[in-house]
Motif scaffolding. Sequence first.
Motif, short mmCIF file in Angstrom:
data_model
loop_
_atom_site.label_atom_id
_atom_site.label_comp_id
_atom_site.label_asym_id
_atom_site.label_seq_id
_atom_site.Cartn_x
_atom_site.Cartn_y
_atom_site.Cartn_z
N ALA A 19 10.98 -36.27 -21.45
CA ALA A 19 11.41 -34.92 -20.70
C ALA A 19 12.74 -34.91 -20.95
CB ALA A 19 11.28 -35.40 -19.12
N LEU A 20 13.67 -36.06 -21.23
CA LEU A 20 15.14 -35.93 -21.64
C LEU A 20 15.02 -35.63 -23.20
CD1 LEU A 20 16.20 -39.51 -20.09
CD2 LEU A 20 16.89 -37.01 -19.62
N MET A 21 14.03 -35.46 -24.02
CA MET A 21 14.03 -35.03 -25.27
C MET A 21 14.64 -33.80 -25.45
SD MET A 21 13.84 -37.32 -27.93
CE MET A 21 13.27 -36.32 -29.19
N ALA A 22 14.36 -32.91 -24.21
CA ALA A 22 14.90 -31.66 -24.28
C ALA A 22 16.45 -31.45 -24.33
CB ALA A 22 14.17 -30.87 -23.26
N GLU A 23 17.08 -32.33 -24.01
CA GLU A 23 18.43 -32.53 -23.93
C GLU A 23 19.21 -33.08 -25.38
OE1 GLU A 23 19.42 -30.83 -21.68
OE2 GLU A 23 17.70 -30.99 -20.55
N VAL A 24 18.34 -33.47 -26.20
CA VAL A 24 18.68 -34.07 -27.56
C VAL A 24 19.05 -33.15 -28.42
CG1 VAL A 24 18.26 -35.78 -29.44
CG2 VAL A 24 17.72 -36.33 -26.95
N VAL A 25 20.37 -33.04 -29.05
CA VAL A 25 20.61 -32.27 -30.14
C VAL A 25 20.93 -33.20 -31.38
CG1 VAL A 25 22.11 -30.40 -31.05
CG2 VAL A 25 21.66 -30.66 -28.60
N LEU A 26 20.20 -32.69 -32.48
CA LEU A 26 20.34 -33.39 -33.71
C LEU A 26 21.77 -33.23 -34.53
CD1 LEU A 26 16.62 -33.05 -35.23
CD2 LEU A 26 17.83 -35.13 -33.71
N PRO A 27 22.44 -34.00 -35.16
CA PRO A 27 23.55 -33.80 -35.44
C PRO A 27 23.67 -32.63 -36.61
CG PRO A 27 22.97 -35.89 -36.50
CD PRO A 27 21.78 -35.49 -35.28
N GLU A 28 22.46 -32.54 -37.43
CA GLU A 28 22.60 -31.41 -38.42
C GLU A 28 22.40 -30.09 -37.66
OE1 GLU A 28 18.44 -33.45 -38.53
OE2 GLU A 28 20.62 -34.26 -38.36
#
Length: 314
Positions: A19-28
């Motif tokens: 569920a928290l993966m939706a809040e992850v922003v990759l550096p690129e």
Amino acid sequence: MAKIKERNPNASLSSYEIALMAEVVLPEDIKVGFEDIGGLEDIIDDLRETVLYPLTLPGFFAKNSPLLQAPKGVLLYGPPGCGKTMLAKALAHESSANFLNIKISSIADKWFGESNKIVDAIFSLARKLEPCIVFIDEIDSFLRERASGDHEAMSMVKAEFMTLWDGLTTEGRILVLGATNRPNDIDSAFLRRMPKRYAVKLPDEQKRKKILKLMLHGTTLDPSFNFDKVARQMAGLSGSAIQEVCRDAVMVPAREYFQKRHAEDGKKFVPSTGAGDNESLTMRPLKDTDFFVDSAAAKSLNDATGAGDVLGLD
């Protein structure tokens, strides 16, 4: 998901982590770098040395001294619109660290005990994504001063957060980064866990000039354009307010262009979307006299000038 597997092939995600993966922003995916931020060079230089290098070169620092590692927490505080969130994004981009953007709505749950499990998932997911920056904007709304009148569930969530924060075994590759314009509302126990604190203040005249040059990059300027004059006019404005004033100023020659075309055509001008018409869609260069002729820009200046002094920590 592919990014996690690349960094940790044995990582398996719980339902809370998914569920928290939706809040992850990759550096690129973050398009903001330190070069896009004007007027905060002193803070950027310190962030490079104390946070960025330990995150990107953990082997070098571990070899030379166990004290040479990124702090567990960093606090950015100051008036609204001065670039705190932009600094956080730029730090994630420059360090190639995953950016876990935590909102209070992500943690709050109506069922007793569920918020504690979400907090646990934040740190367990961060370990699987390391190097990782856990960013909490308006951190005072979540980690504010504890009181005896606090709801039991919120007290448990704060205690869980502190316990997991202290228990990090990541050699400085997980950073909790908070931003606030009310630093005095944050509980002292949480402040202790954020030893690096940066006051992001309203820009002075020289910093406003640097911000102006960044904002107007790519805009055709009149040869007589006076950056010093405009920077002085913007006394008391934050970075975001300067951007809005620049937007209002650029609309002045744009408005003149459309009014001229309207007068020539004798009807409302509707520009063609065809590529061959681009050369005719050219407005005059921007002049320094275009600033603050719009009522909205003047109101922005008046509102910002009365904003008061930058907040500090007692």
